[in-house]
Design an enzyme around this catalytic site. Structure first.
Site, mmCIF file in Angstrom:
data_model
loop_
_atom_site.group_PDB
_atom_site.id
_atom_site.type_symbol
_atom_site.label_atom_id
_atom_site.label_comp_id
_atom_site.label_asym_id
_atom_site.label_seq_id
_atom_site.Cartn_x
_atom_site.Cartn_y
_atom_site.Cartn_z
ATOM 1 N N ASP A 1 -3.097 -4.031 -1.390
ATOM 2 C CA ASP A 1 -2.552 -5.382 -1.445
ATOM 3 C C ASP A 1 -1.395 -5.452 -2.436
ATOM 4 O OD1 ASP A 1 -2.500 -8.347 -1.307
ATOM 5 O OD2 ASP A 1 -4.456 -8.038 -0.380
ATOM 6 N N SER B 1 -1.160 -12.431 1.462
ATOM 7 C CA SER B 1 -2.296 -11.600 1.860
ATOM 8 C C SER B 1 -3.069 -12.192 3.034
ATOM 9 C CB SER B 1 -3.237 -11.412 0.668
ATOM 10 O OG SER B 1 -2.558 -10.877 -0.432
ATOM 11 N N ARG C 1 -11.023 -19.185 -6.109
ATOM 12 C CA ARG C 1 -11.423 -18.838 -4.741
ATOM 13 C C ARG C 1 -12.605 -17.874 -4.752
ATOM 14 N NH1 ARG C 1 -6.221 -15.252 -2.749
ATOM 15 N NH2 ARG C 1 -6.332 -13.617 -4.317
ATOM 16 N N LYS D 1 -10.521 -10.301 -3.166
ATOM 17 C CA LYS D 1 -9.959 -9.910 -1.872
ATOM 18 C C LYS D 1 -11.033 -9.633 -0.820
ATOM 19 C CE LYS D 1 -5.592 -10.043 -3.042
ATOM 20 N NZ LYS D 1 -4.585 -10.905 -2.399
ATOM 21 N N ASP E 1 -1.302 -6.538 -6.043
ATOM 22 C CA ASP E 1 -1.066 -7.968 -5.840
ATOM 23 C C ASP E 1 -1.512 -8.791 -7.050
ATOM 24 O OD1 ASP E 1 -0.518 -10.320 -3.987
ATOM 25 O OD2 ASP E 1 -2.625 -10.662 -4.450
#
Length: 453
Positions: free
Chosen positions: A28, A81, A213, A361, A430
């Site tokens: 990522d 992403s 998240r 992720k 990322d």
């Protein structure tokens, strides 16, 4: 494709023999660009990726991960992403959140749908609250969409509106929050001239307030809840512009991590807590960093933090954030319908996938890969492993993250002989890259490269 000529059966691959385990490794944030002192992938020692590129140049391909190639409106739209994993998992291009919202606003259909008519019922006696990322980055939200939503609502009976802004500094330049607030304040002043009671009511930085998240850190959502719903925050100001300028003047201040604040009137009272009878719209079109707040706003049975009070509101998301959970129940724009993803094809053909990443992720190799769908297609054939991410710190503090653990799980899955496809995401490039810390990102790139080995 009509039902009469559709089949789940996959033909045999022309080159790859059956029984061969395939690894799909997503690095990522990894890409190719001109080498310079800021190109951390170039500076870092990455012998594994270098050998893969130089050892088989005929098999090395670059794929476009932005703009129309991943379903975004224009070639100027930066990829992310989520849309990338949607495209990888589906193997096809679907119109994505931002584009769907643009089309709905352009046609006016957003104001004719069930979601808008639902929140509109609060316009007569209640307040409309808009919560989301104040940015033109186009990754989670866009300011011009908020402006059009405000305009359309004001033309359809809106009397009172409060905005709860989250400053960016991640998808756009740090410090740009000041200009965004100035623009929004000018728009709200024009609405007030037309008789609409319009103000910014609260705010904070996206990575510290509201936008967590994958249930990584509920305290982030609680800080937002306290400011947005309860009207309580450690910092109080007379205007949002004063708030952002003052908080940014603090040492090491960053738009991403501004502390929560509320706007108060002359008596020191919050100008816009969310109360019974109000309507709430979360205007981010991207799902991952709105889902936790959506649960707090919608679920009557909720135990992640003490909400103190649970107002009876009419809540809608800009989009449906989780199709499997049907969350939220109401939304202004229908999400892209992504069906027949590669994951579903695999299990329909008896192929056994394994997916793994760390928390930040994990949803990308499962939910987004599977077409914005939670859960397994076939629990008997699939296994998903989530490794808990570090919480309570910024990612540049531990840039190696969980790369080693992810690699070990993938190796174990390969050696077990139980799976045909091994799918992992290494988040280092990322997540650490987003912090802007060059030295930490170099370490992150080295860690990802080592994990691939």
């Amino acid at each position: 494709m009509g039902s009469s000529d559709f089949s789940w059966k996959l033909p045999d691959h022309p080159k790859l023999p059956k029984g061969k385990t395939i690894a799909v490794v997503v690095l990522d944030g990894w890409g190719e660009a001109n080498p310079n002192e800021y190109n951390c992938i170039h500076i870092a020692e990455t012998p594994t990726m270098d050998s893969l590129k130089k050892g088989a140049p005929e098999h090395w391909r670059l794929v476009r991960a932005h703009g129309k190639a991943v379903g975004l409106p224009t070639e100027d739209d930066m990829g992310n992403s989520e849309v990338g994993h949607n495209a990888l998992g589906a193997g096809r291009i679907f119109a994505q959140g931002a584009k769907l919202v643009d089309l709905a606003l352009e046609s006016g259909k957003i104001f004719e749908g069930e979601g808008f008519n639902y929140i509109k019922e609060s316009f007569v006696t209640g307040t409309l609250h808009l919560i989301g990322l104040l940015s033109d980055g186009g990754v989670h939200s866009r300011l011009d969409q908020v402006q059009l939503l405000l305009k359309g609502a004001s033309e359809r009976g809106l009397k009172r509106v409060r905005l709860h802004i989250l400053t960016d500094g991640r998808d756009v330049l740090d410090g740009s929050s000041v200009a965004f607030v100035e623009t929004l304040e000018n728009d709200l002043a024009k609405l007030r001239e037309k008789g609409v009671d319009a103000q910014i009511a609260s705010g904070g930085g996206r990575m510290y307030v509201t936008m967590d998240r994958y249930e990584n850190d509920w305290s982030v959502v609680k800080r937002g809840w306290d400011a947005q719903v309860l009207g309580e925050a450690p910092y109080k100001f007379k205007s949002a512009l004063e708030a952002v300028k003052t908080l940014r003047a603090e040492p090491k201040a960053n738009d991403q991590y501004l502390p929560p604040f509320v706007i108060v009137d002359e008596s020191g009272k919050s100008v816009g807590p969310i109360v019974d009878g109000d309507a709430v719209v979360t205007f981010n079109f991207r799902a991952d960093r709105m889902t936790m707040l959506a649960k707090a706003l919608e679920y009557e049975n909720f135990d992640k933090f003490d909400r103190v009070r649970f107002p009876k509101i009419r809540y809608a998301g800009m989009l449906e954030y989780d199709g499997e959970l049907k969350l939220p129940r109401k939304y202004l724009v229908s999400p892209p319908e992504i069906e027949r993803t590669s994951g579903e094809y695999l299990v329909k053909n008896g192929i056994r996938p394994f997916a793994c990443s760390e928390t930040v992720k994990f949803g990308h190799v499962t939910f987004f890969w599977n077409g914005n769908r939670s859960g397994y297609f076939d629990e008997k054939l699939e296994e998903y492993v989530e490794i808990p991410s570090d919480s309570g710190i910024t990612f540049n503090e531990k840039p190696i993250m969980k790369a080693v653990e992810i690699a070990e799980k993938a190796r174990e899955a390969i050696l077990s002989g139980k799976f045909d496809q091994i799918r992992v995401n290494l988040p280092n490039g990322d997540m650490v890259g987003h912090t802007g810390d060059i030295e930490a990102t170099i370490v992150a790139c080295k860690a990802a490269d080592k994990a691939v080995k």
